[in-house]
Design an enzyme around this catalytic site. Structure first.
Site, mmCIF file in Angstrom:
data_model
loop_
_atom_site.group_PDB
_atom_site.id
_atom_site.type_symbol
_atom_site.label_atom_id
_atom_site.label_comp_id
_atom_site.label_asym_id
_atom_site.label_seq_id
_atom_site.Cartn_x
_atom_site.Cartn_y
_atom_site.Cartn_z
ATOM 1 C CB THR A 93 44.060 39.990 46.772
ATOM 2 O OG1 THR A 93 44.935 40.378 45.723
ATOM 3 C CG2 THR A 93 44.777 40.075 48.080
ATOM 4 N N GLY B 46 40.197 35.929 47.348
ATOM 5 C CA GLY B 46 39.662 34.586 47.117
ATOM 6 C C GLY B 46 40.365 33.546 47.979
ATOM 7 C CG MET C 69 43.459 28.841 44.988
ATOM 8 S SD MET C 69 44.637 27.841 45.928
ATOM 9 C CE MET C 69 46.213 28.394 45.283
ATOM 10 N NE ARG D 144 34.688 40.155 40.642
ATOM 11 C CZ ARG D 144 33.660 39.521 40.145
ATOM 12 N NH1 ARG D 144 33.379 39.622 38.855
ATOM 13 N NH2 ARG D 144 32.886 38.784 40.918
ATOM 14 C CB THR E 112 41.777 30.768 36.075
ATOM 15 O OG1 THR E 112 42.280 31.863 36.847
ATOM 16 C CG2 THR E 112 40.279 30.907 35.862
ATOM 17 C CB ALA F 87 49.288 23.951 35.647
ATOM 18 C CB ALA F 88 44.023 21.829 35.374
ATOM 19 C CG PHE G 181 50.123 25.499 39.659
ATOM 20 C CD1 PHE G 181 51.305 25.725 38.967
ATOM 21 C CD2 PHE G 181 48.965 26.088 39.185
ATOM 22 C CE1 PHE G 181 51.338 26.531 37.840
ATOM 23 C CE2 PHE G 181 48.975 26.894 38.047
ATOM 24 C CZ PHE G 181 50.174 27.114 37.376
ATOM 25 C CG HIS H 201 37.030 20.121 43.787
ATOM 26 N ND1 HIS H 201 37.114 19.163 42.808
ATOM 27 C CD2 HIS H 201 38.282 20.662 43.896
ATOM 28 C CE1 HIS H 201 38.348 19.121 42.333
ATOM 29 N NE2 HIS H 201 39.084 20.022 42.974
ATOM 30 C CE LYS I 31 36.677 22.700 40.536
ATOM 31 N NZ LYS I 31 37.419 23.920 40.125
HETATM 32 N N1 NDP Z 1 45.421 25.262 39.174
HETATM 33 C C1 NDP Z 1 45.334 24.951 40.480
HETATM 34 O O1 NDP Z 1 46.236 24.354 41.071
HETATM 35 C C2 NDP Z 1 44.124 25.406 41.236
HETATM 36 C C3 NDP Z 1 43.163 26.083 40.571
HETATM 37 N N2 NDP Z 1 42.094 26.626 41.245
HETATM 38 C C4 NDP Z 1 41.204 27.451 40.452
HETATM 39 O O2 NDP Z 1 41.420 28.803 40.825
HETATM 40 C C5 NDP Z 1 40.227 29.550 40.631
HETATM 41 C C6 NDP Z 1 39.882 30.315 41.903
HETATM 42 O O3 NDP Z 1 39.551 29.407 42.930
HETATM 43 P P1 NDP Z 1 39.185 29.940 44.402
HETATM 44 O O4 NDP Z 1 40.290 30.755 44.949
HETATM 45 O O5 NDP Z 1 38.702 28.765 45.160
HETATM 46 O O6 NDP Z 1 37.939 30.894 44.049
HETATM 47 P P2 NDP Z 1 37.360 32.143 44.867
HETATM 48 O O7 NDP Z 1 35.979 32.354 44.356
HETATM 49 O O8 NDP Z 1 37.570 31.939 46.331
HETATM 50 O O9 NDP Z 1 38.307 33.362 44.430
HETATM 51 C C7 NDP Z 1 38.257 33.906 43.150
HETATM 52 C C8 NDP Z 1 38.786 35.305 43.218
HETATM 53 O O10 NDP Z 1 38.782 35.841 41.903
HETATM 54 C C9 NDP Z 1 38.010 37.052 41.888
HETATM 55 N N3 NDP Z 1 37.333 37.218 40.617
HETATM 56 C C10 NDP Z 1 36.201 36.599 40.183
HETATM 57 N N4 NDP Z 1 35.865 37.037 38.962
HETATM 58 C C11 NDP Z 1 36.793 37.950 38.620
HETATM 59 C C12 NDP Z 1 36.973 38.770 37.479
HETATM 60 N N5 NDP Z 1 36.133 38.724 36.443
HETATM 61 N N6 NDP Z 1 38.024 39.598 37.465
HETATM 62 C C13 NDP Z 1 38.882 39.653 38.491
HETATM 63 N N7 NDP Z 1 38.758 38.912 39.606
HETATM 64 C C14 NDP Z 1 37.722 38.068 39.660
HETATM 65 C C15 NDP Z 1 37.027 36.892 43.021
HETATM 66 O O11 NDP Z 1 36.533 38.144 43.394
HETATM 67 P P3 NDP Z 1 35.017 38.285 43.944
HETATM 68 O O12 NDP Z 1 35.051 37.623 45.280
HETATM 69 O O13 NDP Z 1 34.812 39.758 43.964
HETATM 70 O O14 NDP Z 1 34.129 37.559 42.971
HETATM 71 C C16 NDP Z 1 37.909 36.232 44.073
HETATM 72 O O15 NDP Z 1 38.719 37.179 44.722
HETATM 73 C C17 NDP Z 1 39.174 28.537 40.183
HETATM 74 O O16 NDP Z 1 39.083 28.542 38.776
HETATM 75 C C18 NDP Z 1 39.743 27.206 40.664
HETATM 76 O O17 NDP Z 1 39.270 26.099 39.932
HETATM 77 C C19 NDP Z 1 41.969 26.482 42.590
HETATM 78 C C20 NDP Z 1 42.887 25.785 43.295
HETATM 79 C C21 NDP Z 1 44.033 25.172 42.679
HETATM 80 O O1 LIG Z 2 38.418 24.984 42.624
HETATM 81 C C1 LIG Z 2 39.263 24.367 43.325
HETATM 82 O O2 LIG Z 2 39.263 24.443 44.565
HETATM 83 C C2 LIG Z 2 40.279 23.561 42.641
HETATM 84 N N1 LIG Z 2 40.328 23.633 41.337
HETATM 85 C C3 LIG Z 2 41.269 22.998 40.493
HETATM 86 C C4 LIG Z 2 40.570 22.165 39.452
HETATM 87 O O3 LIG Z 2 39.498 22.559 38.956
HETATM 88 O O4 LIG Z 2 41.100 21.119 39.072
HETATM 89 C C5 LIG Z 2 42.384 22.311 41.217
HETATM 90 C C6 LIG Z 2 42.091 21.833 42.605
HETATM 91 O O5 LIG Z 2 41.559 20.544 42.549
HETATM 92 C C7 LIG Z 2 41.243 22.769 43.433
#
Ligand code: NDP
Ligand SMILES: O=C(O)C1=N[C@H](C(=O)O)C[C@H](O)C1
Length: 269
Positions: A12, A14, A16, A38, A101, A124-125, A127, A157, A161
């Protein structure tokens, strides 16, 4: 009229996670029912809307195994180890799962496939609708430009990341390799350094840029003698990913158990 979809969100706090909360709070067909962070996170006990200046009425907690009883679907954009822990709880409770993720290894992907025997999963990598359209355009381009064109995937990025190449770039590579009758495992080249020799035409190259606040840029270049085709997607807001994830969650409600991706949600198969 069906009941609103009860949505749980992981990660929540993070980047995203916050946008996902905002998206769910603003959707007429969904309600936020669970907000997870967490164990030990500073946010635990706070209202999930606090960073957005909103009152959601949902308190952030970490006990996902119990909290997920109040959800129809979990939207998870965290880290592979987090998603896989949540996956087991979702499967045990019959809660559907949307996985954004990236960075899973083969065992992690196999675990998602296995759990999809019992629950619905959209994995989905990326969305965004635009990236998923780009996958289709890449398939067409690779089939037409199948000889004499060197193919390279370039992605950029933000500085935070942690995985590279991006999940989207890797998926683009898979789409390209499949269209060309190759296996990405055999033909991918991840970065170059030193005396590399001339380019092998059967390879698909990847280049990664990290810095600043870039939300997510992807370009695939098809380069021949005399011309170059480039297909580019640039995300300028994370809302595009969150809207796609929630759209997937609403779509998944009508589907049997199984492993789906955004191409299924958009009817692009
Ligand atoms: N598929 C798509 O369209 C997209 C995918 N992504 C992917 O989404 C993921 C998150 O990106 P983003 O929001 O930028 O990352 P952030 O680091 O901002 O957020 C990640 C969140 O997950 C939590 N987290 C980390 N490890 C764990 C764990 N082991 N158990 C539970 N919670 C955990 C973090 O908590 P804490 O801060 O305590 O570590 C944080 O709240 C990445 O893998 C990214 O590549 C991102 C954008 C688009
Ligand atoms: O970590 C990000 O921010 C993003 N991750 C995804 C990826 O690894 O492809 C999607 C998006 O580009 C943003």
């Amino acid at each position: 009229m069906s009941q609103p979809l009860r949505v749980a969100i992981a990660g929540t706090s993070g980047r995203m996670g916050k946008v996902l909360i905002d998206t769910v709070l603003g959707h007429p067909d969904a309600i936020l029912s669970v907000a997870l962070d967490r164990a030990g996170a500073e946010s635990l006990g706070q209202d999930a809307g606090l960073p957005l200046g909103k009152q959601s009425g949902v308190t952030i907690c970490s006990d996902y195994a119990s909290a997920l009883r109040d959800a129809d679907v979990l939207i998870d954009f965290t880290r592979p180890e987090g998603t896989l822990a949540h996956l087991a709880a979702c499967r045990a409770l019959g809660v559907n799962l949307i996985v954004g993720t990236t960075g899973f290894d083969e065992a992690g992907k196999a675990a998602l496939k296995e759990a999809a025997k019992d629950i619905g999963i959209v994995f989905a990598a990326n969305f965004s609708v635009g990236v998923n359209l780009s996958f289709k355009l890449l398939d067409i381009a690779a089939r037409v430009l199948n000889t004499g064109y060197d193919i390279e995937v370039v992605e950029a990025h933000h500085r935070h990341k942690v995985d590279a190449p991006s999940g989207t770039a890797l998926r683009m590579g898979e789409v390209l390799a499949e269209a060309l009758g190759r296996d990405l495992k055999d033909c991918a080249v991840y970065g170059r350094e030193g005396v590399t020799g001339a380019r092998d035409p059967s390879t698909i190259g990847f280049a990664t840029v990290r810095g600043g606040d870039v939300v997510g840029d992807h370009t695939v270049m098809f380069m021949a003698d005399g011309e170059r085709v480039e297909i580019t997607h640039k995300a300028s807001s994370r809302a595009t990913f969150a809207q796609g994830a929630l759209r997937s969650a609403l779509w998944l409600r009508q589907q049997p158990a199984g492993l789906y991706d955004m191409q299924d949600v958009l009817g692009l198969r």
